[in-house]
Design an enzyme around this catalytic site. Structure first.
Site, PDB file in Angstrom:
ATOM      1  N   GLU A 325      -2.846  -9.272   4.983  1.00 18.33           N
ATOM      2  CA  GLU A 325      -1.847  -9.203   6.055  1.00 18.33           C
ATOM      3  C   GLU A 325      -0.467  -9.518   5.503  1.00 18.33           C
ATOM      4  O   GLU A 325      -0.286 -10.512   4.782  1.00 18.33           O
ATOM      5  CB  GLU A 325      -2.140 -10.239   7.149  1.00 18.33           C
ATOM      6  CG  GLU A 325      -3.249  -9.890   8.099  1.00 18.33           C
ATOM      7  CD  GLU A 325      -3.370 -10.916   9.220  1.00 18.33           C
ATOM      8  OE1 GLU A 325      -4.183 -10.690  10.130  1.00 18.33           O
ATOM      9  OE2 GLU A 325      -2.659 -11.949   9.206  1.00 18.33           O
ATOM     10  N   CYS A 326       0.518  -8.719   5.835  1.00 23.27           N
ATOM     11  CA  CYS A 326       1.935  -8.988   5.605  1.00 23.27           C
ATOM     12  C   CYS A 326       2.191  -9.401   4.153  1.00 23.27           C
ATOM     13  O   CYS A 326       2.143  -8.575   3.261  1.00 23.27           O
ATOM     14  CB  CYS A 326       2.440 -10.028   6.614  1.00 23.27           C
ATOM     15  SG  CYS A 326       4.241 -10.027   6.823  1.00 23.27           S
ATOM     16  N   GLY A 327       2.460 -10.668   3.891  1.00 21.51           N
ATOM     17  CA  GLY A 327       2.705 -11.089   2.526  1.00 21.51           C
ATOM     18  C   GLY A 327       1.552 -10.785   1.602  1.00 21.51           C
ATOM     19  O   GLY A 327       1.744 -10.479   0.415  1.00 21.51           O
ATOM     20  N   LEU A 329      -0.337  -8.191   1.844  1.00 23.74           N
ATOM     21  CA  LEU A 329      -0.176  -6.771   1.542  1.00 23.74           C
ATOM     22  C   LEU A 329       0.728  -6.570   0.332  1.00 23.74           C
ATOM     23  O   LEU A 329       0.456  -5.720  -0.533  1.00 23.74           O
ATOM     24  CB  LEU A 329       0.405  -6.060   2.775  1.00 23.74           C
ATOM     25  CG  LEU A 329       1.003  -4.668   2.598  1.00 23.74           C
ATOM     26  CD1 LEU A 329      -0.088  -3.638   2.316  1.00 23.74           C
ATOM     27  CD2 LEU A 329       1.804  -4.261   3.839  1.00 23.74           C
ATOM     28  N   SER A 424      -2.262  -4.370   5.838  1.00 23.75           N
ATOM     29  CA  SER A 424      -1.302  -4.001   6.874  1.00 23.75           C
ATOM     30  C   SER A 424      -0.213  -5.061   6.976  1.00 23.75           C
ATOM     31  O   SER A 424      -0.395  -6.219   6.577  1.00 23.75           O
ATOM     32  CB  SER A 424      -2.037  -3.877   8.222  1.00 23.75           C
ATOM     33  OG  SER A 424      -1.127  -3.760   9.300  1.00 23.75           O
TER      34      SER A 424
END
Length: 452
Positions: A325-327, A329, A424
């Site tokens: 997730e986010c970081g 990714l 994502s």
């Protein structure tokens, strides 16, 4: 019944008041369960530090009202005291609505509101401001106001008289002082582990509460909720537990406490793993979880973590499930630009480079395009997006993980996914989508253990 500590706007001092009360309760030897409205990760870290108990998020959009009610009663009833810190302004929710706002949560849980008002540049106008918030939704109860940024005894007297004219109790008056400021960076307050002189700050917060808050009026507003119906005991896993690696260090620390709890309930042993320390993945692990955080602040160290990056590539080649997730990714891409504009190589599992760009912020409704590691076509999930780094080659075609929609944000496709990968920008709260850890655990049990 505990209160919800809210404000007219962000930056008014509600986190400071919450921290002061939590630190004082801890000093007095009382357990206090803190909650935070919304998807925030940073304020809960500070509240956990001050109270000595894991703060829980209450997000009606990500988790739904019934889950929110159960979590509040289950965790709140286990402590002597309880408080809920709001998010942004009292009525700020999804887009221009109040959905997911502090007011929404106060209404769901029937909580009185303590309004913290930054009053450093006000006198009589304060009454008009507070009256507007009090009367905007008559179904809510504002129990009183805490004044923040009071400049002098005369200023305090002016503010108290203004609020007395509308019969609004004053529950405290915090002085204007630079020592009370909380340091921040581009995504919010500094993480708890980066604060200097933590013990001195905790003592200062507790002393602040004793000196400047009306504890005779506030303490009853911290009473713990009555316990709800006992949650059914989770079923014992049918198989022997298997280990998975969870990135846990200064670069990757955005996660909710429910994440580890749900993974364990699904028969996984969660082993912390530090890419920043260039640790290899734990031998025998069956999967990898990469939460959000601040990898962009540590890009130079991460690019030098050759063992960790090689272990990620090996995990992908072996078909281990990887959830990012986010970081998290950003660690999987070809390159990550740091704050100075220097590009650093990453694991290279995904075909993008990430650079600082415009802010992406808000709730998103996600519709998976196909079945993946943890999502299924036909489902609808709610997540939250909050980042300033952007990808030079996002996965926006037919192969994208899902379609995203959100208020004020153009609809777009985003993310990478297949049977062993979920990557994502979107943060999910697994309390609202328990199938995510269930499916990850099922995939982990089928995977061949790493290094064997």
């Amino acid at each position: 019944m505990p209160c919800l500590i809210a404000a007219p706007a962000s930056g008014s001092g509600k986190t400071l008041v919450s921290l002061a009360l939590a630190a004082l309760a801890h000093r007095r030897g009382l357990s206090l369960q803190t909650f935070k409205v919304g998807p925030d990760y940073l304020d809960p870290q500070l509240l956990s530090l001050a109270s000595g108990r894991a703060c829980r998020n209450l997000d009606a959009l990500l988790c739904g009202g019934p889950w929110l009610q159960r979590s509040f009663q289950r965790h709140g009833a286990q402590a002597d005291l309880c408080l809920v810190e709001g998010v942004m302004g009292l009525f700020d929710g999804k887009g221009p609505s109040t959905e997911g706002s502090s007011a929404h949560v106060a209404s769901l849980l029937q909580l009185p509101i303590v309004l913290v008002v930054e009053a450093s540049r006000q006198a009589g106008s304060l009454a008009a401001l507070v009256r507007g918030f009090r009367d905007h939704d008559p179904s809510l109860t504002i129990a009183g106001v805490v004044l923040n940024g009071v400049g002098s005894p005369r200023h305090e007297a002016l503010l108290r008289e203004a609020l007395a004219s509308i019969a609004m109790p004053v529950l405290g008056a915090l002085p204007r002082h630079t020592s009370l400021e909380l340091p921040s960076r581009h995504l919010g307050l500094l993480p708890a582990h980066e604060l200097e002189d933590v013990q001195l700050r905790l003592e200062a917060w507790a002393t602040l509460a004793e000196a400047h808050l009306d504890l005779d009026q506030l303490w009853p507003l911290l009473s713990a909720p009555a316990p709800g119906e006992a949650a059914p005991a989770p079923a014992a896993p049918a198989n022997d537990p298997v280990p998975v690696a969870l990135a846990s260090d200064a670069a990757f620390h955005f996660r909710y406490p429910e994440a580890i709890e749900l993974l364990e309930q699904n028969g996984l042993i969660v082993e912390p793993w530090s890419p920043l320390a260039d640790e290899p993945l734990p031998q025998g692990c069956h999967g990898v979880i990469l939460p959000g955080g601040y990898p962009e602040l540590h890009a130079d160290t991460l690019t030098a973590s050759s063992r960790s990056l090689a272990a990620l590539r090996q995990a992908r080649q072996m078909g281990l499930p990887i959830y990012a997730e986010c970081g998290g990714l950003l660690l999987l891409g070809k390159g990550l630009e740091d704050q100075d504009g220097v590009l650093h190589p990453m694991a290279g599992l995904l075909p993008f480079q990430a650079r600082r760009g415009s802010l992406s912020l808000g709730y998103r409704q996600a519709s998976p395009r196909c079945d993946g590691l943890v999502v299924r076509q036909g489902e609808t999930l709610w997540g939250h997006e909050f980042h300033r780094w952007q990808l030079d080659q996002g996965n926006t075609g037919e192969a994208a993980l899902w379609d995203l929609e959100g208020w004020g944000s153009p609809a777009r496709s985003e993310g990478w996914g297949d049977g062993q990968l979920h990557a994502s920008w979107l943060h999910l709260h697994w309390g609202g989508c328990p199938a995510i850890p269930e499916r990850f655990a099922a995939s982990a049990r089928l995977a061949a253990p790493l290094g064997r």
